[in-house]
Design an enzyme around this catalytic site. Structure first.
Site, PDB file in Angstrom:
ATOM      1  N   GLY A 132     -10.028   5.305 -19.576  1.00 23.93           N
ATOM      2  CA  GLY A 132     -11.314   4.909 -19.027  1.00 23.93           C
ATOM      3  C   GLY A 132     -11.906   5.982 -18.137  1.00 23.93           C
ATOM      4  O   GLY A 132     -11.200   6.865 -17.641  1.00 23.93           O
ATOM      5  N   GLY A 189     -15.395   6.405 -15.213  1.00 23.35           N
ATOM      6  CA  GLY A 189     -16.541   5.797 -14.570  1.00 23.35           C
ATOM      7  C   GLY A 189     -17.094   6.672 -13.472  1.00 23.35           C
ATOM      8  O   GLY A 189     -16.765   7.865 -13.369  1.00 23.35           O
ATOM      9  N   GLY A 243     -14.260   8.055 -11.088  1.00 26.23           N
ATOM     10  CA  GLY A 243     -13.243   8.958 -11.598  1.00 26.23           C
ATOM     11  C   GLY A 243     -12.765   8.547 -12.971  1.00 26.23           C
ATOM     12  O   GLY A 243     -13.392   7.746 -13.665  1.00 26.23           O
ATOM     13  N   VAL A 291      -9.482   7.179 -15.451  1.00 27.86           N
ATOM     14  CA  VAL A 291      -8.239   6.418 -15.448  1.00 27.86           C
ATOM     15  C   VAL A 291      -7.385   6.883 -16.627  1.00 27.86           C
ATOM     16  O   VAL A 291      -7.848   6.969 -17.762  1.00 27.86           O
ATOM     17  CB  VAL A 291      -8.512   4.909 -15.557  1.00 27.86           C
ATOM     18  CG1 VAL A 291      -7.194   4.133 -15.491  1.00 27.86           C
ATOM     19  CG2 VAL A 291      -9.444   4.457 -14.439  1.00 27.86           C
ATOM     20  N   LYS A 312      -5.501   6.448 -11.555  1.00 28.16           N
ATOM     21  CA  LYS A 312      -6.933   6.664 -11.367  1.00 28.16           C
ATOM     22  C   LYS A 312      -7.144   7.933 -10.557  1.00 28.16           C
ATOM     23  O   LYS A 312      -6.792   8.016  -9.379  1.00 28.16           O
ATOM     24  CB  LYS A 312      -7.538   5.463 -10.644  1.00 28.16           C
ATOM     25  CG  LYS A 312      -9.034   5.524 -10.442  1.00 28.16           C
ATOM     26  CD  LYS A 312      -9.495   4.231  -9.769  1.00 28.16           C
ATOM     27  CE  LYS A 312     -11.000   4.164  -9.638  1.00 28.16           C
ATOM     28  NZ  LYS A 312     -11.411   2.900  -8.987  1.00 28.16           N
ATOM     29  N   ASP A 355     -16.451  -6.100  -6.497  1.00 27.34           N
ATOM     30  CA  ASP A 355     -16.894  -5.868  -7.880  1.00 27.34           C
ATOM     31  C   ASP A 355     -16.087  -6.726  -8.849  1.00 27.34           C
ATOM     32  O   ASP A 355     -15.704  -6.267  -9.926  1.00 27.34           O
ATOM     33  CB  ASP A 355     -16.777  -4.393  -8.244  1.00 27.34           C
ATOM     34  CG  ASP A 355     -17.562  -4.033  -9.516  1.00 27.34           C
ATOM     35  OD1 ASP A 355     -18.505  -4.780  -9.863  1.00 27.34           O
ATOM     36  OD2 ASP A 355     -17.235  -3.028 -10.162  1.00 27.34           O
TER      37      ASP A 355
END
Length: 562
Positions: A25, A27, A30, A32, A46, A140
């Site tokens: 991942g 975003g 940063g 992952v 991460k 979040d």
């Protein structure tokens, strides 16, 4: 959880003592990575953007975040294993949850309902109670940050969480995802735990209906509805509907705490000990969300000599896999809270594999199921037999459900493999594997054979006796052999002749030319390097040169389908 992607040449190969193996991942904060420890434990690492290391304010916030996250008890949350704020590459390493996100599964299979929805609500409320107990605000919470792991729902990603005692300057601003943000976040007011409860209400409404309660169109429209409109709770009913509605109150002071919500959800399930202590309450919530009733011990192996099976060779003279051996499938990701569609219905169901022993079972992961094209179900013939080292756990249902697992997770003492299952082409095989996985048939069994010849390179597993002659006490016919190709990464059933499939399977770590006698039922999508490392150590010569027990012993510790 997104499918892992290869590392880029510029990516680090290690963080915090964990070896990085893939990207999972990326975003605003940063990237992952998927990583693993020396003993094969999988982690999510991460790596934050480098400017955090050079920005004093960003570093201060990161330090505060780490201190906050370390205070969170691991009740339905992903544990933090390591972190670094001072180096050139700030990072957080946390527990890797093998399983799909709530967003992915609802998008693929529809909304949740009934007791399964309540379990999901209990797990996420438990996580928020643990987070808030530590003085942290997630800020979040959303379906993408709820993963359905082997032991129930887990709340992840504290990337923008802050301690409750942070200054108002750090607690304000519209940080989050609009469809799950509370009115006070849009208004720029100081926020605390109540904004997480608003997000929880939105997340539960999404799980029940497939859409957030204030819509999912444009940001201005969503903001207007959140600030002034009423939520659409759709299919939510009963006590859960009332709790969700109270969490979606415009006034933060009117929303219940996570502990109050959890008590309301548990209701009559609470005993006196859990009701009297918040820590006991969290333990009870974790247990209910990921509950697995204890299973009876498997029957003992019958005593007696193993049968003698024919073990032919291929045209080049190399041993062929599976003749005289039944093959074990190593299944990926068995988690108690997996979403399945029953009978082609749209509803999503979270169920325990031990509670449904006759049906294909699913864990983290992972996550989707395949409907058999053109039919609601089909019949398979599983014939009882008692030869060899039988581990009798019963027989799968002959009527295969309309939906079957599409992924399997094989955890071993050397690493974890993920397998994509081809239920459409091998439904009876996948049904059998899911049945055995649900019975924990493969757990703590060795991979008994490695072949390293020039013409055939396979690792064979799935025999509970560890001798290559054991099986589950039943057999079934071949499938998917017309035009079968046995290439690197393919997973296929081993057998003692056509129509004698049982539990043993083999994994090809190089292409091979074989006659179409073995049912290909899947392909390794992650972790094949684990088999490569086992192969490098070589094999004994019990069955001929380079054909015997792996010199680097490998044991399946957990086999799950999803």
């Amino acid at each position: 959880m997104p499918e892992p992607r290869p590392l880029r040449p510029t990516d680090p190969r290690e963080l915090g003592g964990f070896r990085l193996t893939a990207r999972i991942g990326e975003g605003a904060q940063g990237t992952v990575f998927l990583g693993e420890s020396d003993d094969g434990q999988r982690v999510a690492a991460k790596l934050l953007h480098a400017d955090i290391g050079r920005d004093e304010r960003a570093r201060t916030l990161f330090d505060r975040e780490l201190a906050a996250v370390r205070r969170v008890a691991p009740f339905c949350t992903a544990r933090v294993l390591a972190a670094e704020a001072d180096g050139d590459l700030p990072y957080i390493v946390s527990e890797y949850i093998e399983g799909p996100s709530l967003r992915e599964l609802v998008a693929e299979r529809g909304a949740a309902s009934g007791e399964d929805l309540v379990r999901l609500a209990i797990g996420t409320a438990t996580a928020l109670a643990a987070i808030h107990e530590a003085g942290v605000v997630h800020r979040d919470l959303k379906p993408a940050n709820v993963l359905l792991g082997a032991d129930g729902p887990k709340v992840i990603d504290f990337g923008i969480a802050r301690p409750l005692d942070a200054t108002s300057a750090t607690m304000t601003g519209a940080v989050g995802t609009p469809a799950y943000m509370a009115p006070e976040q849009f208004a720029g007011s100081a926020g605390g735990a109540p904004l997480d409860m608003f997000a929880w209400g939105c997340t539960m409404a999404f799980a029940a209906n497939g859409v957030p309660p204030f819509g999912a169109d444009t940001v201005p429209a969503i903001m207007q509805r959140v600030l002034t409109g009423e939520p659409d709770l759709g299919a939510l009913t009963g006590d859960l509907r009332g709790l969700v509605a109270s969490c979606l109150a415009k006034d933060p002071a009117s929303r219940p705490t996570a502990v109050r919500v959890l008590r309301g959800l548990l209701g009559d399930r609470l005993d006196a000990a859990a009701a009297g202590s918040e820590r006991n309450l969290l333990a009870e919530g974790t247990s209910v969300a990921g509950h697995r009733p204890s299973a009876p011990p498997p029957p003992a192996f019958p005593v007696g000599p193993p049968p003698v099976y024919q073990y032919p060779t291929n045209p080049a003279g190399a041993p062929r896999p599976g003749r005289g051996r039944r093959a074990l499938l190593i299944a990926v990701g068995a988690w108690v809270g997996v979403l399945a569609v029953a009978g082609g219905a749209v509803g999503v169901f979270l169920w325990n594999d031990r509670e449904k022993p006759a049906a294909p079972t699913t864990q983290s992961s992972p996550g989707s199921r395949t409907a058999l094209a053109g039919q609601s179900s089909r019949n398979c013939v599983y014939t009882r037999e008692s030869v060899g080292g039988v581990k009798d756990v019963g027989t799968p249902s002959s009527q295969v459900p309309a939906t079957l697992p599409t992924r399997a997770t094989i955890k071993t003492n050397r690493g974890t493999l993920q397998v994509r299952l081809d239920a459409a082409k091998a439904p009876c095989t996948v049904n059998s594997l899911a049945f055995l996985a649900g019975k924990k048939y493969y757990d703590n069994t060795p991979c008994h054979r490695l072949t390293t010849s020039a013409g055939l390179k396979v690792l064979q597993c799935g025999d509970p006796s560890g001798k290559g002659s054991g099986g589950p006490g039943y057999k079934f016919a071949n499938e998917n052999t017309t035009g079968a190709r046995y290439t690197r990464g393919v997973v296929a059933m081993a057998n003692a002749g056509p129509g004698t499939n049982g539990s043993q399977f083999f994994i090809l770590y190089a292409d091979a030319t074989l006659s179409p006698d073995y049912t290909p039922f899947g392909e390794v999508t992650s972790g094949l390097e684990t088999v490569d490392e086992i192969a490098k150590a070589g094999a004994g010569d019990e069955n001929g040169p380079g054909d015997g027990k792996p010199k680097r012993p490998v044991t399946i510790t957990e086999f799950r389908t999803a």
